[in-house]
Design a protein around this motif. Structure first.
Motif, PDB file in Angstrom:
ATOM      1  N   GLY A  94       0.800  -1.215   0.000  1.00 38.87           N
ATOM      2  CA  GLY A  94       0.000   0.000   0.000  1.00 38.87           C
ATOM      3  C   GLY A  94       0.835   1.267   0.000  1.00 38.87           C
ATOM      4  N   LEU A  95       0.116   2.400   0.000  1.00 38.23           N
ATOM      5  CA  LEU A  95       0.793   3.694   0.046  1.00 38.23           C
ATOM      6  C   LEU A  95       1.535   3.863   1.360  1.00 38.23           C
ATOM      7  CD1 LEU A  95      -1.949   6.059  -1.424  1.00 38.23           C
ATOM      8  CD2 LEU A  95       0.193   5.401  -2.524  1.00 38.23           C
ATOM      9  N   SER A  96       2.733   4.419   1.284  1.00 39.17           N
ATOM     10  CA  SER A  96       3.533   4.691   2.467  1.00 39.17           C
ATOM     11  C   SER A  96       4.512   5.810   2.131  1.00 39.17           C
ATOM     12  CB  SER A  96       4.300   3.434   2.912  1.00 39.17           C
ATOM     13  OG  SER A  96       5.304   3.104   1.961  1.00 39.17           O
ATOM     14  N   PRO A  97       5.153   6.403   3.127  1.00 31.92           N
ATOM     15  CA  PRO A  97       6.138   7.457   2.832  1.00 31.92           C
ATOM     16  C   PRO A  97       7.262   6.997   1.910  1.00 31.92           C
ATOM     17  CG  PRO A  97       5.567   7.475   5.161  1.00 31.92           C
ATOM     18  CD  PRO A  97       4.908   6.274   4.580  1.00 31.92           C
ATOM     19  N   LYS A  98       7.532   5.701   1.885  1.00 29.22           N
ATOM     20  CA  LYS A  98       8.593   5.192   1.012  1.00 29.22           C
ATOM     21  C   LYS A  98       8.039   4.595  -0.288  1.00 29.22           C
ATOM     22  CE  LYS A  98      12.271   5.290   4.037  1.00 29.22           C
ATOM     23  NZ  LYS A  98      12.083   4.544   5.249  1.00 29.22           N
ATOM     24  N   ASN A  99       6.726   4.524  -0.395  1.00 32.34           N
ATOM     25  CA  ASN A  99       6.107   3.900  -1.573  1.00 32.34           C
ATOM     26  C   ASN A  99       4.852   4.701  -1.929  1.00 32.34           C
ATOM     27  OD1 ASN A  99       5.665   2.014  -3.629  1.00 32.34           O
ATOM     28  ND2 ASN A  99       4.437   0.690  -2.307  1.00 32.34           N
ATOM     29  N   TYR A 100       5.082   5.895  -2.462  1.00 34.64           N
ATOM     30  CA  TYR A 100       3.959   6.805  -2.732  1.00 34.64           C
ATOM     31  C   TYR A 100       3.414   6.684  -4.147  1.00 34.64           C
ATOM     32  CZ  TYR A 100       7.929   9.481  -4.568  1.00 34.64           C
ATOM     33  OH  TYR A 100       9.053   9.864  -5.242  1.00 34.64           O
ATOM     34  N   TYR A 120      -1.043  -2.409  -6.998  1.00 37.34           N
ATOM     35  CA  TYR A 120      -2.496  -2.246  -7.085  1.00 37.34           C
ATOM     36  C   TYR A 120      -3.202  -3.601  -7.016  1.00 37.34           C
ATOM     37  CZ  TYR A 120      -2.524   2.748  -8.196  1.00 37.34           C
ATOM     38  OH  TYR A 120      -2.415   4.113  -8.131  1.00 37.34           O
ATOM     39  N   ASN A 121      -2.649  -4.578  -7.708  1.00 40.66           N
ATOM     40  CA  ASN A 121      -3.258  -5.906  -7.720  1.00 40.66           C
ATOM     41  C   ASN A 121      -3.250  -6.522  -6.321  1.00 40.66           C
ATOM     42  OD1 ASN A 121      -4.332  -8.262  -9.247  1.00 40.66           O
ATOM     43  ND2 ASN A 121      -2.415  -9.203  -8.571  1.00 40.66           N
ATOM     44  N   SER A 125      -8.817   1.054   0.996  1.00 45.42           N
ATOM     45  CA  SER A 125      -7.737   0.637   0.091  1.00 45.42           C
ATOM     46  C   SER A 125      -8.306  -0.024  -1.160  1.00 45.42           C
ATOM     47  CB  SER A 125      -6.795  -0.339   0.812  1.00 45.42           C
ATOM     48  OG  SER A 125      -6.161   0.271   1.908  1.00 45.42           O
ATOM     49  N   PHE A 126      -9.357  -0.800  -0.977  1.00 49.31           N
ATOM     50  CA  PHE A 126     -10.008  -1.436  -2.131  1.00 49.31           C
ATOM     51  C   PHE A 126     -10.577  -0.378  -3.074  1.00 49.31           C
ATOM     52  CE2 PHE A 126     -13.946  -3.264  -3.989  1.00 49.31           C
ATOM     53  CZ  PHE A 126     -13.355  -4.232  -4.782  1.00 49.31           C
ATOM     54  N   LEU A 127     -11.266   0.614  -2.520  1.00 51.89           N
ATOM     55  CA  LEU A 127     -11.815   1.686  -3.352  1.00 51.89           C
ATOM     56  C   LEU A 127     -10.699   2.496  -4.015  1.00 51.89           C
ATOM     57  CD1 LEU A 127     -14.799   3.068  -1.226  1.00 51.89           C
ATOM     58  CD2 LEU A 127     -14.876   1.545  -3.197  1.00 51.89           C
ATOM     59  N   TYR A 128      -9.596   2.683  -3.300  1.00 49.16           N
ATOM     60  CA  TYR A 128      -8.465   3.417  -3.871  1.00 49.16           C
ATOM     61  C   TYR A 128      -7.916   2.693  -5.096  1.00 49.16           C
ATOM     62  CZ  TYR A 128      -3.821   5.463  -4.339  1.00 49.16           C
ATOM     63  OH  TYR A 128      -2.685   6.070  -4.839  1.00 49.16           O
ATOM     64  N   ALA A 129      -7.766   1.364  -4.992  1.00 48.75           N
ATOM     65  CA  ALA A 129      -7.262   0.594  -6.126  1.00 48.75           C
ATOM     66  C   ALA A 129      -8.243   0.651  -7.297  1.00 48.75           C
ATOM     67  CB  ALA A 129      -7.020  -0.853  -5.702  1.00 48.75           C
ATOM     68  N   ILE A 130      -9.525   0.535  -7.005  1.00 50.96           N
ATOM     69  CA  ILE A 130     -10.547   0.623  -8.056  1.00 50.96           C
ATOM     70  C   ILE A 130     -10.503   1.992  -8.727  1.00 50.96           C
ATOM     71  CG2 ILE A 130     -13.044   0.728  -8.447  1.00 50.96           C
ATOM     72  CD1 ILE A 130     -12.189  -2.083  -8.077  1.00 50.96           C
ATOM     73  N   SER A 175      -6.740   2.467 -10.724  1.00 48.33           N
ATOM     74  CA  SER A 175      -6.171   1.487 -11.655  1.00 48.33           C
ATOM     75  C   SER A 175      -7.234   0.974 -12.618  1.00 48.33           C
ATOM     76  CB  SER A 175      -5.555   0.316 -10.878  1.00 48.33           C
ATOM     77  OG  SER A 175      -5.160  -0.716 -11.756  1.00 48.33           O
ATOM     78  N   GLU A 176      -7.007   1.204 -13.888  1.00 46.34           N
ATOM     79  CA  GLU A 176      -7.942   0.723 -14.905  1.00 46.34           C
ATOM     80  C   GLU A 176      -7.954  -0.800 -14.945  1.00 46.34           C
ATOM     81  OE1 GLU A 176      -8.819   1.230 -19.701  1.00 46.34           O
ATOM     82  OE2 GLU A 176      -7.178   2.338 -18.745  1.00 46.34           O
ATOM     83  N   GLU A 177      -6.791  -1.409 -14.734  1.00 45.36           N
ATOM     84  CA  GLU A 177      -6.714  -2.864 -14.767  1.00 45.36           C
ATOM     85  C   GLU A 177      -7.517  -3.486 -13.635  1.00 45.36           C
ATOM     86  OE1 GLU A 177      -3.306  -6.376 -14.581  1.00 45.36           O
ATOM     87  OE2 GLU A 177      -2.746  -4.321 -15.132  1.00 45.36           O
ATOM     88  N   ILE A 178      -7.475  -2.873 -12.455  1.00 35.02           N
ATOM     89  CA  ILE A 178      -8.247  -3.386 -11.318  1.00 35.02           C
ATOM     90  C   ILE A 178      -9.736  -3.219 -11.582  1.00 35.02           C
ATOM     91  CG2 ILE A 178      -8.681  -3.154  -8.844  1.00 35.02           C
ATOM     92  CD1 ILE A 178      -5.977  -4.354  -9.592  1.00 35.02           C
ATOM     93  N   ARG A 179     -10.126  -2.146 -12.246  1.00 34.67           N
ATOM     94  CA  ARG A 179     -11.545  -1.962 -12.583  1.00 34.67           C
ATOM     95  C   ARG A 179     -12.018  -3.040 -13.547  1.00 34.67           C
ATOM     96  NH1 ARG A 179      -9.854   3.299 -12.607  1.00 34.67           N
ATOM     97  NH2 ARG A 179      -9.725   3.430 -14.877  1.00 34.67           N
ATOM     98  N   LYS A 180     -11.147  -3.448 -14.456  1.00 34.62           N
ATOM     99  CA  LYS A 180     -11.512  -4.503 -15.397  1.00 34.62           C
ATOM    100  C   LYS A 180     -11.648  -5.854 -14.687  1.00 34.62           C
ATOM    101  CE  LYS A 180      -9.315  -2.373 -19.458  1.00 34.62           C
ATOM    102  NZ  LYS A 180      -8.214  -2.504 -20.456  1.00 34.62           N
ATOM    103  N   GLN A 181     -10.836  -6.054 -13.656  1.00 38.69           N
ATOM    104  CA  GLN A 181     -10.857  -7.334 -12.943  1.00 38.69           C
ATOM    105  C   GLN A 181     -12.078  -7.474 -12.035  1.00 38.69           C
ATOM    106  OE1 GLN A 181      -7.194  -7.679 -10.782  1.00 38.69           O
ATOM    107  NE2 GLN A 181      -5.902  -7.602 -12.609  1.00 38.69           N
ATOM    108  N   ASN A 182     -12.653  -6.353 -11.614  1.00 40.93           N
ATOM    109  CA  ASN A 182     -13.774  -6.372 -10.668  1.00 40.93           C
ATOM    110  C   ASN A 182     -15.009  -5.786 -11.326  1.00 40.93           C
ATOM    111  OD1 ASN A 182     -12.503  -7.004  -7.749  1.00 40.93           O
ATOM    112  ND2 ASN A 182     -11.066  -5.750  -8.917  1.00 40.93           N
ATOM    113  N   SER A 183     -16.019  -6.599 -11.506  1.00 40.91           N
ATOM    114  CA  SER A 183     -17.272  -6.106 -12.065  1.00 40.91           C
ATOM    115  C   SER A 183     -17.964  -5.192 -11.065  1.00 40.91           C
ATOM    116  CB  SER A 183     -18.193  -7.279 -12.406  1.00 40.91           C
ATOM    117  OG  SER A 183     -18.559  -7.977 -11.221  1.00 40.91           O
ATOM    118  N   LEU A 184     -18.935  -4.443 -11.553  1.00 50.57           N
ATOM    119  CA  LEU A 184     -19.679  -3.547 -10.670  1.00 50.57           C
ATOM    120  C   LEU A 184     -20.384  -4.332  -9.570  1.00 50.57           C
ATOM    121  CD1 LEU A 184     -20.674  -0.707 -10.010  1.00 50.57           C
ATOM    122  CD2 LEU A 184     -22.545  -1.059 -11.632  1.00 50.57           C
ATOM    123  N   ALA A 185     -20.923  -5.508  -9.926  1.00 44.68           N
ATOM    124  CA  ALA A 185     -21.599  -6.339  -8.926  1.00 44.68           C
ATOM    125  C   ALA A 185     -20.623  -6.797  -7.846  1.00 44.68           C
ATOM    126  CB  ALA A 185     -22.235  -7.548  -9.608  1.00 44.68           C
TER     127      ALA A 185
END
Length: 682
Positions: free
Chosen positions: A576-582, A589-590, A628-633, A636-646
């Motif tokens: 996840g996001l951190s001061p060393k991994n912004y 994301y995955n 964090s899940f909403l942040y990835a969605i 990241s376009e790829e994460i949006r493709k992996q997770n349907s709206l349902a």
């Protein structure tokens, strides 16, 4: 008869309250005339009061706009007090803001940009939320069937960084901005919740809060109930953090209070082994009358003929009035704390106040434990209270009690066994007990600091104490000629396998926090942050592979879901996001998406079986996983493709439902529900 005091608009007060009060409440004709137009346009009744200068001079203010006549005469700024914030602001400040808003609205209209659509959307969203306040999941499901909804997830799905209604798709909104706005909206909504009539849900929470403040110390439960609680404690709580030695606990605390203990009738994290009855054989054969029998006799004599009509509170008050002899008080403290922790292990299965009532019953005897000549016993008492505070919000909180435990560890040199002479002249039983209690304190400290992102109490570099023995408690006893139990191994199952796995996990979490979330430099043996992350991920995977997986290995029915919770939580913190991994990579994301979904899924399973034990920690972890899940969605376009709206709606709905189920037991859960629900409605 004196004339009645005149009031204006039903809000004035009589002149007996002083000249200033009269000046604040009387509207002059000139003030009404100058302010009437803007007030009638906005439909707002504005509070008008004397300016600061007239107050200080103790003269009557005519309250003219934009300046009163006296301030205008002397050419000074006319300053008033904002009734909401108490700040000093110009009396014309609101008029200035109104004119500014009108100018900006006109500018938007000149550029053919509508200003009503967002407000209408927000109004519809709020209306839908209020109509479905009792079931958030049903609300989200009903929105799915509409052809057009105000859910942000659909808008996010169509564009990664722009929201529907933005200016031709040019203006962007970051997720941090959404989070900040959701928090601010939630804070504003809390103002309406201060009136219990305004919200039925808040009225229920208010009643719960009032009820919890009136909780009385619990009565001492019968022996059969006590044994059930103790069995839960040793299997689910003491296996993670073995504060109590099983046989010593029976000998020193259970038998003096409840009498004879039959080790063949119950398992205390001894499903596949035998409790060492020789440890407490003398106490078991004693003819002394146990305290519970004396307590029961006194209780019945006081209750007398009122037994059939006495209320629950009256029964508790009678129990609380019985004074225990000093020799039983330490036992009563430890037993009641064990009952409190055991009832918190399956908190959702019990009434809200039951664990707190046991804690209060134990608190009466805390001074007897804290002042014990045996400092290790005092440390055990503090650690039990700290463990309870980790499970439930309590006063004093976990940060305070854990700090006391850490200071005691330092005072006793528990962290520095190899570099001190303190432990040289003690028997092997006491040496293992010292190690056990230190590593319990270490695990608790690292767990809380990892959750709350706080500095650890004792740095890893200062620790020179070996791990405690993995042997079952039945094999560790006083007077044994063995010099060091940690050097002895056997194939007998032991609940210590759970504890040792937790120690290794806390070590990993400690390094993750130190490297990613503090100013600590990457260890020199690593060429880069990516190299360090790769090593940590390997360690984490190895840890998971080596954790016990069967009841026989653990010698109890410890819930394996807590291993997985720690695994995915740590994985989320690494990626996840951190001061060393912004700036997250696609792999980050995955992993963030997967770990978040897994965390929510595990908590949903625990919630369905009512097995959630760490309430405020669960709220913290769930909220972090959900956002964090909403942040990835969102990013990241790829994460949006992996997770349907349902799928997205299912995950967020589960998160909201679990948080909602914890609202009665943790006040923070209600706030998190409001904020997270707002995020899912963007």
């Amino acid at each position: 008869m004196p004339p009645k005091k005149r009031k204006l608009s039903g809000i004035g007060k009589d002149s007996a309250q002083g000249e200033d009060s009269h000046a604040e409440q009387t509207l002059s004709a000139s003030a009404i005339t100058s302010a009437g137009e803007s007030a009638s346009i906005l439909g707002v009744s504005r509070s008008i009061s004397a300016c600061q200068r007239c107050r200080q001079k103790k003269v009557k203010c005519d309250q003219r706009f934009p300046k009163c006549s006296k301030c205008d005469k002397y050419g000074v700024e006319c300053i008033g007090l904002d009734p909401m914030t108490g700040r000093e602001v110009p009396r014309s400040y609101i008029v200035h803001l109104e004119n500014r808003v009108n100018l900006l609205e006109q500018t938007l209209k000149n550029h053919k940009i509508g200003i009503d659509t967002p407000d209408q959307k927000q109004e519809n969203a709020i209306t839908n939320e209020n109509d479905n306040n009792e079931n958030i999941a049903s609300h989200q499901s009903s929105q799915a069937g509409k052809t057009k909804t105000s859910s942000p997830l659909q808008e996010i799905g169509s564009s990664p960084t722009t929201l529907e209604g933005s200016l031709d798709g040019v203006s962007t909104i970051t997720f941090s901005r959404l989070m900040s706005t959701a928090v601010k909206v939630q804070r504003k909504s809390m103002a309406t919740f201060q009136n219990p009539i305004a919200s039925r849900k808040h009225a229920n929470n208010t009643a719960t809060t009032i009820a919890s403040s009136d909780v009385l110390p619990a009565i001492l439960p019968p022996k059969t109930t006590a044994l059930q609680f103790i069995s839960i404690f040793f299997a689910q709580a003491n296996s993670q953090m073995p504060i109590m030695h099983r046989e010593e606990f029976i000998k020193r605390y259970f038998i003096p209070i409840y009498g004879h203990f039959d080790h063949t009738e119950i398992s205390l994290a001894s499903d596949y082994s035998t409790i060492n009855s020789s440890f407490f054989q003398v106490e078991n054969q004693s003819n002394d009358i146990p305290w519970f029998d004396r307590y029961k006799e006194k209780f019945q004599s006081i209750l007398g003929s009122k037994a059939s009509n006495a209320s629950n509170d009256e029964v508790k008050k009678i129990s609380n009035s019985i004074v225990a002899p000093k020799k039983y008080r330490r036992g009563l403290y430890f037993l009641n704390m064990v009952f409190a922790i055991s009832s918190s292990v399956n908190l959702l299965q019990y009434p809200i106040s039951i664990s707190d009532s046991f804690r209060l019953a134990a608190s009466k005897y805390f001074d007897d434990v804290y002042g014990s000549l045996d400092q290790l016993e005092s440390l055990q008492g503090i650690l039990l209270y700290s463990l309870y505070s980790t499970m439930r919000p309590a006063n004093p909180g976990v940060w305070h009690t854990l700090g006391s435990a850490l200071r005691m560890c330092v005072d006793l040199d528990l962290h520095n066994e190899r570099n001190t002479t303190t432990a040289n002249n003690i028997d092997s039983f006491t040496r293992d007990k010292r190690r056990r209690l230190f590593w319990c304190t270490y695990c608790s400290d690292r767990q809380i600091c990892f959750y709350l992102d706080r500095p650890v109490g004792i740095p890893d570099e200062s620790i020179n104490t070996p791990f405690p023995s993995s042997l079952d408690d039945a094999l560790i006893q006083p007077g044994d000629p063995i010099k060091d139990y940690s050097q002895i191994t056997n194939d007998l199952p032991s609940y210590k396998s759970v504890f040792l796995s937790m120690i290794h996990m806390r070590e990993i979490q400690s390094e993750v926090q130190r490297v990613l979330y503090t100013n600590f430099e990457i260890p020199r043996r690593y060429t880069s942050l990516d190299a360090w992350k790769s090593t940590m991920l390997t360690r984490l995977k190895t840890w998971l592979e080596n954790t016990p997986t069967t009841p026989r290995q653990m010698n109890c029915d410890f819930n394996l879901a807590f291993f997985m919770l720690n695994y995915y939580h740590t994985l989320l913190m690494i990626h996840g996001l951190s001061p060393k991994n912004y700036k997250l990579s696609n792999e980050d994301y995955n992993q963030v998406s997967t770990s978040s979904r897994k965390l929510i899924s595990i908590y949903a399973s625990l919630c369905s079986t009512k097995s959630i034990n760490y309430t405020w920690a669960a709220v913290h972890n769930l909220f972090m996983a959900g956002t964090s899940f909403l942040y990835a969605i969102y990013n990241s376009e790829e994460i949006r493709k992996q997770n349907s709206l349902a799928e997205v709606k299912r995950v967020t709905s589960d998160c909201l439902n679990i948080l909602n189920s914890l609202s009665d037991n943790c006040e923070a859960a209600s706030n998190c529900v409001e904020i997270y629900h707002a995020l899912t409605m963007v």
